[in-house]
Design an enzyme around this catalytic site. Sequence first.
Site, PDB file in Angstrom:
ATOM      1  N   GLY A  30       3.276  -3.319  -3.539  1.00 57.95           N
ATOM      2  CA  GLY A  30       4.222  -2.532  -4.320  1.00 57.95           C
ATOM      3  C   GLY A  30       3.821  -1.081  -4.373  1.00 57.95           C
ATOM      4  O   GLY A  30       2.685  -0.718  -4.050  1.00 57.95           O
ATOM      5  N   GLU A  31       4.788  -0.305  -4.751  1.00 62.57           N
ATOM      6  CA  GLU A  31       4.531   1.124  -4.839  1.00 62.57           C
ATOM      7  C   GLU A  31       5.375   1.680  -5.966  1.00 62.57           C
ATOM      8  O   GLU A  31       6.571   1.397  -6.043  1.00 62.57           O
ATOM      9  CB  GLU A  31       4.919   1.788  -3.521  1.00 62.57           C
ATOM     10  CG  GLU A  31       4.520   3.231  -3.437  1.00 62.57           C
ATOM     11  CD  GLU A  31       4.849   3.795  -2.062  1.00 62.57           C
ATOM     12  OE1 GLU A  31       3.955   4.370  -1.443  1.00 62.57           O
ATOM     13  OE2 GLU A  31       6.002   3.648  -1.631  1.00 62.57           O
ATOM     14  N   GLY A  32       4.765   2.403  -6.860  1.00 59.55           N
ATOM     15  CA  GLY A  32       5.521   3.057  -7.923  1.00 59.55           C
ATOM     16  C   GLY A  32       5.383   4.553  -7.753  1.00 59.55           C
ATOM     17  O   GLY A  32       4.951   5.030  -6.699  1.00 59.55           O
ATOM     18  N   THR A  33       5.744   5.280  -8.802  1.00 58.63           N
ATOM     19  CA  THR A  33       5.696   6.737  -8.717  1.00 58.63           C
ATOM     20  C   THR A  33       4.261   7.237  -8.716  1.00 58.63           C
ATOM     21  O   THR A  33       3.941   8.249  -8.110  1.00 58.63           O
ATOM     22  CB  THR A  33       6.442   7.333  -9.930  1.00 58.63           C
ATOM     23  OG1 THR A  33       7.661   6.619 -10.068  1.00 58.63           O
ATOM     24  CG2 THR A  33       6.739   8.796  -9.722  1.00 58.63           C
ATOM     25  N   SER A  35       1.365   5.207  -8.129  1.00 58.61           N
ATOM     26  CA  SER A  35       0.327   4.367  -7.537  1.00 58.61           C
ATOM     27  C   SER A  35       0.839   3.547  -6.357  1.00 58.61           C
ATOM     28  O   SER A  35       2.040   3.455  -6.127  1.00 58.61           O
ATOM     29  CB  SER A  35      -0.188   3.382  -8.590  1.00 58.61           C
ATOM     30  OG  SER A  35       0.763   2.365  -8.767  1.00 58.61           O
ATOM     31  N   SER A  36      -0.121   2.953  -5.651  1.00 61.36           N
ATOM     32  CA  SER A  36       0.198   1.928  -4.664  1.00 61.36           C
ATOM     33  C   SER A  36      -0.606   0.704  -5.039  1.00 61.36           C
ATOM     34  O   SER A  36      -1.748   0.824  -5.491  1.00 61.36           O
ATOM     35  CB  SER A  36      -0.205   2.376  -3.255  1.00 61.36           C
ATOM     36  OG  SER A  36       0.574   3.483  -2.882  1.00 61.36           O
ATOM     37  N   LYS A  54      -4.760  -1.653  -7.782  1.00 58.85           N
ATOM     38  CA  LYS A  54      -3.836  -0.532  -8.022  1.00 58.85           C
ATOM     39  C   LYS A  54      -4.570   0.779  -7.817  1.00 58.85           C
ATOM     40  O   LYS A  54      -5.500   1.103  -8.554  1.00 58.85           O
ATOM     41  CB  LYS A  54      -3.273  -0.638  -9.445  1.00 58.85           C
ATOM     42  CG  LYS A  54      -2.377   0.531  -9.847  1.00 58.85           C
ATOM     43  CD  LYS A  54      -1.604   0.237 -11.129  1.00 58.85           C
ATOM     44  CE  LYS A  54      -0.803   1.447 -11.578  1.00 58.85           C
ATOM     45  NZ  LYS A  54       0.129   1.159 -12.675  1.00 58.85           N
ATOM     46  N   ASP A 141       7.976   2.319 -20.330  1.00 55.94           N
ATOM     47  CA  ASP A 141       8.575   2.144 -19.002  1.00 55.94           C
ATOM     48  C   ASP A 141       8.958   0.683 -18.767  1.00 55.94           C
ATOM     49  O   ASP A 141       8.663   0.106 -17.708  1.00 55.94           O
ATOM     50  CB  ASP A 141       7.620   2.660 -17.929  1.00 55.94           C
ATOM     51  CG  ASP A 141       8.360   3.060 -16.644  1.00 55.94           C
ATOM     52  OD1 ASP A 141       9.605   3.173 -16.688  1.00 55.94           O
ATOM     53  OD2 ASP A 141       7.702   3.246 -15.611  1.00 55.94           O
TER      54      ASP A 141
HETATM   55  P1  ADP Z   1       3.412   2.285 -10.856  1.00 55.37           P
HETATM   56  O1  ADP Z   1       2.764   2.930 -12.035  1.00 55.37           O
HETATM   57  O2  ADP Z   1       3.134   3.036  -9.616  1.00 55.37           O
HETATM   58  O3  ADP Z   1       4.853   1.949 -11.066  1.00 55.37           O
HETATM   59  P2  ADP Z   1       2.852  -0.569 -11.198  1.00 55.37           P
HETATM   60  O4  ADP Z   1       1.677  -0.982 -12.010  1.00 55.37           O
HETATM   61  O5  ADP Z   1       4.191  -0.728 -11.824  1.00 55.37           O
HETATM   62  O6  ADP Z   1       2.628   0.893 -10.649  1.00 55.37           O
HETATM   63  O7  ADP Z   1       2.846  -1.408  -9.834  1.00 55.37           O
HETATM   64  C1  ADP Z   1       3.804  -1.167  -8.825  1.00 55.37           C
HETATM   65  C2  ADP Z   1       4.259  -2.502  -8.252  1.00 55.37           C
HETATM   66  O8  ADP Z   1       3.140  -3.236  -7.750  1.00 55.37           O
HETATM   67  C3  ADP Z   1       4.922  -3.449  -9.270  1.00 55.37           C
HETATM   68  O9  ADP Z   1       6.302  -3.183  -9.422  1.00 55.37           O
HETATM   69  C4  ADP Z   1       4.652  -4.802  -8.643  1.00 55.37           C
HETATM   70  O10 ADP Z   1       5.591  -5.083  -7.618  1.00 55.37           O
HETATM   71  C5  ADP Z   1       3.282  -4.624  -7.985  1.00 55.37           C
HETATM   72  N1  ADP Z   1       2.233  -5.081  -8.934  1.00 55.37           N
HETATM   73  C6  ADP Z   1       1.652  -4.397  -9.925  1.00 55.37           C
HETATM   74  N2  ADP Z   1       0.750  -5.143 -10.596  1.00 55.37           N
HETATM   75  C7  ADP Z   1       0.748  -6.361  -9.996  1.00 55.37           C
HETATM   76  C8  ADP Z   1       0.038  -7.600 -10.221  1.00 55.37           C
HETATM   77  N3  ADP Z   1      -0.896  -7.713 -11.179  1.00 55.37           N
HETATM   78  N4  ADP Z   1       0.318  -8.648  -9.409  1.00 55.37           N
HETATM   79  C9  ADP Z   1       1.218  -8.525  -8.429  1.00 55.37           C
HETATM   80  N5  ADP Z   1       1.913  -7.400  -8.161  1.00 55.37           N
HETATM   81  C10 ADP Z   1       1.693  -6.323  -8.925  1.00 55.37           C
HETATM   82 MG    MG Z   2       5.782   0.549 -12.294  1.00 56.15          MG
END
Ligand code: ADP
Ligand code: MG
Length: 383
Positions: A30-33, A35-36, A54, A141
């Site tokens: 996954g990737e958000g704003t 982090s990856s 993360k 969020d």
């Molecule tokens: P950001 O702050 O960049 O949005 P997130 O913590 O929301 O980061 O993580 C981005 C994506 O990574 C999530 O939407 C999810 O798909 C995946 N992800 C995050 N944490 C987990 C986890 N513990 N297990 C599986 N996938 C995860």
């Molecule tokens: Mg997120």
Amino acid sequence: YEDNGAKQISLLLRTVPILNELFSIHYKVGEGTFSSVYLATLKNSLQSKNFAVKHLIPTCHPGRIERELQCLKDIGGKDYVVGLDLCLRHAGSVVFVMPFMKHDKFSDYVQDMKPIEMKGYMKALLTALHRVHKFNIIHRDIKPSNFLYDRSNKKYLLVDFGLAQQYTPGVKIKNINSEINQNKFQYTERKSFNENTIDRSLKTSNKPVGDKCYCFGKSKICSLCLIRPSQAASRAGTPGFRAPEVLLKYPWQTPAIDIWACGVMMLSILSGTQPLFRSPDDMTALAEITAIFGSNAMQQCARNLGKKLIFSSEIPGIDIVLLCQKLQTRKKYSKSTASETFKQEIRFNYPEDAYNLLAKLLDIDYKTRITADQALLHPFFNS
Ligand code: ADP
Ligand code: MG
């Protein structure tokens, strides 16, 4: 991800070398704003446990990283809130290692969640929020991509405390950006954020437009209003999930903003529609909310916050139950049949209690909006 993030993985392993000693990183999940996130397993271990690694973007503000770490440590690991196994830092790079949970995409289940499934989902979400709010933390969020759902195993996980804020009743919510400027930390927003999750303030006129103002009711801003001190309020969050008090830049925001976002998620499910609000900007977001609740109710909501909202014409508002039912019976794209076919979706008969809870989550007045603990006692979960 075309290359499963292979290039990014090798860069990450070079940036945080200890990660390479401890873990095998498999692919990007996954990737958000900010982090990856990657799937990883321990090296030199008989355990095959999966971890989510993360990697925060290096320009992330240290205060933000510290807050996220604190939330994971204090709140995580219980009641569907993600826990923390390890935090690694090497030079300017920070990595959180958390238990991994496989999850489905919201778009894959939003259209066909039966009432019983929806009940389990909402109950878990509100249980997680109840825990977060008990710590006087606002998540800020709440949205489907931060509430992971493993449909086949009925598992849930609230993640991403990257925008979380401490809440002290009666105290203005700080704007993280102003903190950043004061501390003179270098801070860069991801270039391609595209009005996604952002954290910055919108400056607006501080005082209600009064008698002395020359622009009242006009489209131009008069010189008096131009020199008025501006008001800054946090609007951290994601478009489409921002509560009215966030959109109206009310500085005394409370955990109720998370409850509103829960309501938007429930509305998405009840109407089988995603995204529900497109909200390209805050004014459009207000207009979208007004289309449901009507201009009179929104004006009253603004007045309660010491703000004035002006509409060019009166907007009546609509019945939320009818809206959900109408949206559900629309012709929708069908995943199960071939790519270009459409089918008439079967409407689920969600109980009246579900709509009653929805209305309480989506109360435009943050003061009377239901809290997470009250919501868990609602007849929808208990009848
Ligand atoms: P950001 O702050 O960049 O949005 P997130 O913590 O929301 O980061 O993580 C981005 C994506 O990574 C999530 O939407 C999810 O798909 C995946 N992800 C995050 N944490 C987990 C986890 N513990 N297990 C599986 N996938 C995860
Ligand atoms: Mg997120």
